[in-house]
Write a protein that holds these residues in place. Structure first.
Motif, PDB file in Angstrom:
ATOM      1  N   ILE A  54       0.254 -23.361  12.293  1.00 61.12           N
ATOM      2  CA  ILE A  54       0.682 -22.558  11.040  1.00 61.12           C
ATOM      3  C   ILE A  54       1.911 -21.498  11.630  1.00 61.12           C
ATOM      4  CG2 ILE A  54       0.134 -20.439   9.596  1.00 61.12           C
ATOM      5  CD1 ILE A  54      -2.602 -21.654   9.111  1.00 61.12           C
ATOM      6  N   ALA A  55       1.807 -20.929  12.759  1.00 67.75           N
ATOM      7  CA  ALA A  55       2.712 -20.112  13.338  1.00 67.75           C
ATOM      8  C   ALA A  55       4.359 -20.602  13.163  1.00 67.75           C
ATOM      9  CB  ALA A  55       2.398 -19.443  14.559  1.00 67.75           C
ATOM     10  N   ALA A  56       4.174 -22.073  13.766  1.00 69.31           N
ATOM     11  CA  ALA A  56       5.523 -22.755  13.788  1.00 69.31           C
ATOM     12  C   ALA A  56       6.028 -23.049  12.575  1.00 69.31           C
ATOM     13  CB  ALA A  56       5.044 -23.940  14.939  1.00 69.31           C
ATOM     14  N   VAL A  57       5.276 -23.327  11.682  1.00 67.76           N
ATOM     15  CA  VAL A  57       5.527 -23.734  10.329  1.00 67.76           C
ATOM     16  C   VAL A  57       6.386 -22.330   9.680  1.00 67.76           C
ATOM     17  CG1 VAL A  57       5.307 -24.514   7.864  1.00 67.76           C
ATOM     18  CG2 VAL A  57       3.971 -25.648   9.820  1.00 67.76           C
ATOM     19  N   VAL A  58       5.605 -21.220   9.814  1.00 72.02           N
ATOM     20  CA  VAL A  58       6.231 -20.224   9.498  1.00 72.02           C
ATOM     21  C   VAL A  58       7.406 -19.667   9.786  1.00 72.02           C
ATOM     22  CG1 VAL A  58       5.701 -17.667   9.056  1.00 72.02           C
ATOM     23  CG2 VAL A  58       3.588 -19.202   8.370  1.00 72.02           C
ATOM     24  N   ARG A  59       7.424 -19.674  11.533  1.00 72.33           N
ATOM     25  CA  ARG A  59       8.850 -19.409  11.891  1.00 72.33           C
ATOM     26  C   ARG A  59       9.948 -20.403  11.391  1.00 72.33           C
ATOM     27  NH1 ARG A  59       5.749 -18.867  16.528  1.00 72.33           N
ATOM     28  NH2 ARG A  59       5.961 -20.885  17.358  1.00 72.33           N
ATOM     29  N   LEU A  60       9.521 -21.592  11.185  1.00 67.95           N
ATOM     30  CA  LEU A  60      10.682 -22.265  10.572  1.00 67.95           C
ATOM     31  C   LEU A  60      11.073 -21.934   8.985  1.00 67.95           C
ATOM     32  CD1 LEU A  60      10.140 -26.450  10.758  1.00 67.95           C
ATOM     33  CD2 LEU A  60      11.900 -24.809  11.881  1.00 67.95           C
ATOM     34  N   CYS A  61      10.077 -21.425   8.282  1.00 66.82           N
ATOM     35  CA  CYS A  61      10.382 -20.614   6.906  1.00 66.82           C
ATOM     36  C   CYS A  61      11.337 -19.611   7.000  1.00 66.82           C
ATOM     37  CB  CYS A  61       9.017 -20.520   6.281  1.00 66.82           C
ATOM     38  SG  CYS A  61       8.180 -21.886   5.914  1.00 66.82           S
ATOM     39  N   ASP A  62      11.019 -18.800   8.014  1.00 69.28           N
ATOM     40  CA  ASP A  62      11.602 -17.513   8.483  1.00 69.28           C
ATOM     41  C   ASP A  62      13.235 -17.852   8.858  1.00 69.28           C
ATOM     42  OD1 ASP A  62      11.945 -14.704   9.000  1.00 69.28           O
ATOM     43  OD2 ASP A  62      12.235 -15.203  10.930  1.00 69.28           O
ATOM     44  N   GLU A  63      13.277 -18.857   9.494  1.00 70.16           N
ATOM     45  CA  GLU A  63      14.654 -19.443  10.144  1.00 70.16           C
ATOM     46  C   GLU A  63      15.602 -19.726   8.906  1.00 70.16           C
ATOM     47  OE1 GLU A  63      14.415 -22.049  13.517  1.00 70.16           O
ATOM     48  OE2 GLU A  63      16.427 -22.834  12.999  1.00 70.16           O
ATOM     49  N   TYR A  64      14.894 -20.503   8.148  1.00 69.82           N
ATOM     50  CA  TYR A  64      15.795 -21.180   7.057  1.00 69.82           C
ATOM     51  C   TYR A  64      15.749 -20.441   5.780  1.00 69.82           C
ATOM     52  CZ  TYR A  64      16.213 -25.595   9.394  1.00 69.82           C
ATOM     53  OH  TYR A  64      16.564 -26.663  10.562  1.00 69.82           O
ATOM     54  N   GLY A  65      14.819 -19.178   5.682  1.00 66.52           N
ATOM     55  CA  GLY A  65      14.887 -18.320   4.614  1.00 66.52           C
ATOM     56  C   GLY A  65      13.924 -19.076   3.443  1.00 66.52           C
ATOM     57  N   VAL A  66      13.051 -20.055   3.824  1.00 68.56           N
ATOM     58  CA  VAL A  66      12.144 -20.641   2.907  1.00 68.56           C
ATOM     59  C   VAL A  66      10.889 -20.139   2.610  1.00 68.56           C
ATOM     60  CG1 VAL A  66      11.022 -22.855   2.348  1.00 68.56           C
ATOM     61  CG2 VAL A  66      13.337 -23.143   3.290  1.00 68.56           C
ATOM     62  N   PRO A  67      10.603 -19.754   1.218  1.00 73.78           N
ATOM     63  CA  PRO A  67       9.373 -19.242   0.913  1.00 73.78           C
ATOM     64  C   PRO A  67       8.246 -20.255   1.175  1.00 73.78           C
ATOM     65  CG  PRO A  67      10.253 -19.516  -1.038  1.00 73.78           C
ATOM     66  CD  PRO A  67      11.273 -20.124  -0.049  1.00 73.78           C
ATOM     67  N   PHE A  68       6.968 -19.450   1.492  1.00 72.00           N
ATOM     68  CA  PHE A  68       5.579 -20.317   1.549  1.00 72.00           C
ATOM     69  C   PHE A  68       4.525 -19.534   1.067  1.00 72.00           C
ATOM     70  CE2 PHE A  68       5.999 -16.972   5.212  1.00 72.00           C
ATOM     71  CZ  PHE A  68       4.848 -16.645   5.307  1.00 72.00           C
ATOM     72  N   VAL A  69       3.366 -20.284   0.625  1.00 71.30           N
ATOM     73  CA  VAL A  69       2.381 -19.936   0.032  1.00 71.30           C
ATOM     74  C   VAL A  69       0.987 -20.467   0.843  1.00 71.30           C
ATOM     75  CG1 VAL A  69       1.215 -20.050  -2.195  1.00 71.30           C
ATOM     76  CG2 VAL A  69       3.295 -20.045  -2.143  1.00 71.30           C
ATOM     77  N   ALA A  70       0.112 -19.667   0.787  1.00 65.04           N
ATOM     78  CA  ALA A  70      -0.997 -20.106   1.659  1.00 65.04           C
ATOM     79  C   ALA A  70      -2.054 -20.520   0.637  1.00 65.04           C
ATOM     80  CB  ALA A  70      -1.661 -18.802   2.549  1.00 65.04           C
ATOM     81  N   ARG A  71      -2.654 -21.646   1.086  1.00 59.57           N
ATOM     82  CA  ARG A  71      -3.888 -22.040  -0.031  1.00 59.57           C
ATOM     83  C   ARG A  71      -5.073 -22.373   0.657  1.00 59.57           C
ATOM     84  NH1 ARG A  71      -4.041 -25.450  -5.306  1.00 59.57           N
ATOM     85  NH2 ARG A  71      -5.837 -27.029  -4.836  1.00 59.57           N
ATOM     86  N   GLY A  72      -5.942 -22.053   0.241  1.00 59.00           N
ATOM     87  CA  GLY A  72      -7.354 -22.182   0.883  1.00 59.00           C
ATOM     88  C   GLY A  72      -8.072 -23.504  -0.255  1.00 59.00           C
ATOM     89  N   SER A  73      -9.085 -23.324  -0.920  1.00 58.58           N
ATOM     90  CA  SER A  73      -9.686 -24.160  -1.679  1.00 58.58           C
ATOM     91  C   SER A  73      -9.134 -24.324  -3.026  1.00 58.58           C
ATOM     92  CB  SER A  73     -11.262 -23.998  -1.794  1.00 58.58           C
ATOM     93  OG  SER A  73     -11.817 -24.010  -0.597  1.00 58.58           O
TER      94      SER A  73
END
Ligand SMILES: Cc1cc2nc3c(=O)[nH]c(=O)nc-3n(C[C@H](O)[C@H](O)[C@H](O)COP(=O)(O)OP(=O)(O)OC[C@H]3O[C@@H](n4cnc5c(N)ncnc54)[C@H](O)[C@@H]3O)c2cc1C
Length: 483
Positions: A54-73
């Motif tokens: 998750i941390a690695a994906v979020v770092r990519l989002c930070d680098e590219y300025g792309v939004p992310f959303v967490a989802r559980g169920s």
């Protein structure tokens, strides 16, 4: 090539092929949460298996300025997990390990995708359980519970999620893994994170408090001719210093719907019923039960039923638990509202809701967690009649105004999400909202973690609250109860 496409190409360095979804048909599986009215197909979906991923994906989002959303169920009822078409949806459903059970210290450490009920099931034989009990507990994730600060019928006595989570490991919007604990001196950042609806980062490990299974449980049903009598009983019970495990109330229309759906056999002529559950040591429950029974009679209950067995207890709860789904039997469409008022304001607010029915020409069935003033008015309407939908929506908004005017809130347990963000300015001034944004910006200066949720934006101003037709799919499939 778009920014999101460039980011997606690099996801293969972090996750295996099966954990990245780009196929348009599969992406649509994730286009809404439990409030199906709001929909958006995510740009890309990832199914990580660890905090590091998750941390690695979020770092990519930070680098590219792309939004992310967490989802559980995806059972949320305010559009909190609504994805971004230009962003990454990070789904925790593959993170379902219970990492540690520490009975001497009454703690369990779990991954965010673990379902609420799975925690209780893991410790039941040892005489413990996890207390917050959303009706969706069979399926909703503990990560989603943390994000929404979820409640349930028994949270009156035991408290909400915030009272049962003692530590969280989270990935910050910059992609760092940090830990928050209730032992931390200084600001209560754990408290700030719980209920932040995915806007301050992603919970990757949660330490919960375990509670002892109560020695005794007693459930009674009291029938009143009208809702006022039930309201008086609630005030008198709490005023007598008794905190029941649950006190739930239904009005005449909700009873009618429940009878039509599940034939719960509640007392004939009841204009309101109260379900009161007491739990704890035998001696305490017996003593309190005598007092509750007396109070109900004194405040006008014309019939009281007491469950003498687990089956009878289930029979009493059956009508209450079916109420939400049951309104589908008496109305083609409805809006499930969720607001809170101080307990003492209940009679006044219910009378005002009654007047709204006449003003807008719609019906409202009242079902609520009476003990903590958490109303769930079901605004019924016929969507084939021109204008009724708009009337229902206006009445629904007025109910929230009533909650605010009486010192309550626009949400009790379902969160603000995307659905109620436009109501936030009714409750808070611009300065209040700016102050909240400062907190958000301290965690997430680029605004990439679940943007567009909780706080109003011009884009959302014209949106209407979610409408329901018939039974919620999760209720229909037996995966969740809604009450
Ligand atoms: C039939 C039914 C009955 C319900 N009954 C109740 C009830 O009694 N009480 C109640 O409180 N709610 C109830 N709900 C609402 C819902 O189940 C809760 O809000 C639940 O906590 C959502 O969990 P989830 O895993 O489905 O979260 P999701 O819907 O997937 O997400 C909800 C929010 O949490 C965020 N999120 C998810 N995982 C994380 C994470 N790991 N870190 C940070 N943010 C995250 C998302 O971004 C989103 O904002 C009910 C829903 C249904 C459909």
């Amino acid at each position: 090539m778009s920014t999101l496409q460039r980011l997606t190409e690099r996801l293969g360095d972090i996750l295996d092929e099966g954990s990245v979804i780009t196929d348009p048909v599969r992406l649509r599986t994730y286009d809404c949460d439990g409030l199906t009215y709001h929909r958006a197909t995510p740009g890309v979906v990832v199914l990580p298996e660890s905090a590091e991923q998750i941390a690695a994906v979020v770092r990519l989002c930070d680098e590219y300025g792309v939004p992310f959303v967490a989802r559980g169920s995806g059972t949320g009822l305010s559009g909190g997990a609504l994805p971004r078409t230009d962003g990454v949806l990070i789904v925790t459903s593959r993170m379902r390990r219970i990492l540690e059970i520490d009975i001497p210290n009454r703690r369990a450490v779990v991954e965010p995708g673990v379902t609420n009920l799975a925690i209780s099931e893991a410790v039941r034989e040892r005489g413990y359980y996890y207390a917050p009990d959303p009706s969706s507990q069979q399926i909703c994730s503990i990560g989603g519970n943390v994000a929404e600060n979820s409640g349930g019928a028994h949270c009156l006595k035991y408290g909400f999620t915030v009272n049962h989570v003692v530590g969280i490991e989270l990935v910050t919007p910059q992609g760092e893994i940090v830990e928050l604990s209730d032992r931390d001196p200084g600001y209560d950042l754990l408290g700030a994170f719980i209920g932040s609806e995915g806007t301050l980062g992603i919970a990757t490990k949660i330490t919960v408090r375990l509670s002892r299974t109560p020695e005794a449980v007693t459930t009674l049903l009291a029938a009143f001719t009208g809702i006022e009598g039930g309201g008086r009983a609630v005030s008198a019970i709490i005023g007598a210093g008794i905190v029941p495990a649950a006190i739930e109330m239904m009005d005449a229309l909700a009873i009618e719907a429940a009878e039509a759906a599940v034939h719960c056999g509640y007392p004939e002529g009841a204009g309101a019923v109260l379900v009161v559950e007491l739990d704890g040591p035998h001696a305490e429950v017996d003593h309190q039960f005598a007092a509750v029974e007396r109070i109900c009679r004194e405040t006008g209950a014309f019939e009281i039923r007491v469950a003498a067995s687990a089956e009878e207890r289930a029979a009493i709860w059956k009508g209450r638990k079916s109420a939400f789904a049951a309104v589908g039997r008496i109305s083609p469409a409805y809006i499930v509202q969720d607001g809170v008022v101080p307990r003492t304001a209940l009679p006044e607010v219910l009378a005002a809701i009654d007047r709204l029915q006449e003003e807008f020409g719609i019906r409202v069935a009242n079902v609520f967690h009476a003990g903590d003033g958490n109303l769930h008015p079901l605004v019924l309407f016929d969507d084939t009649v021109p204008g009724q939908g708009e009337h229902a929506e206006a009445a629904s908004g007025r109910i929230l105004d009533l909650c605010i005017e009486h010192g309550g809130s626009i949400t009790g347990e379902h969160g603000v999400g995307v659905d109620k963000s436009r109501y936030m300015p009714r409750m808070f001034s611009e300065e209040d909202l700016d102050t909240m944004q400062l907190v958000r910006c301290a965690f997430d200066p680029k605004g990439l973690s679940n943007p567009g949720k909780v706080f109003p934006t011009p884009r959302l101003c014209g949106e209407v609250p979610g409408v329901r037709k018939g039974v919620h799919p999760l209720v229909e499939s037996g995966m969740a109860e809604q009450f």
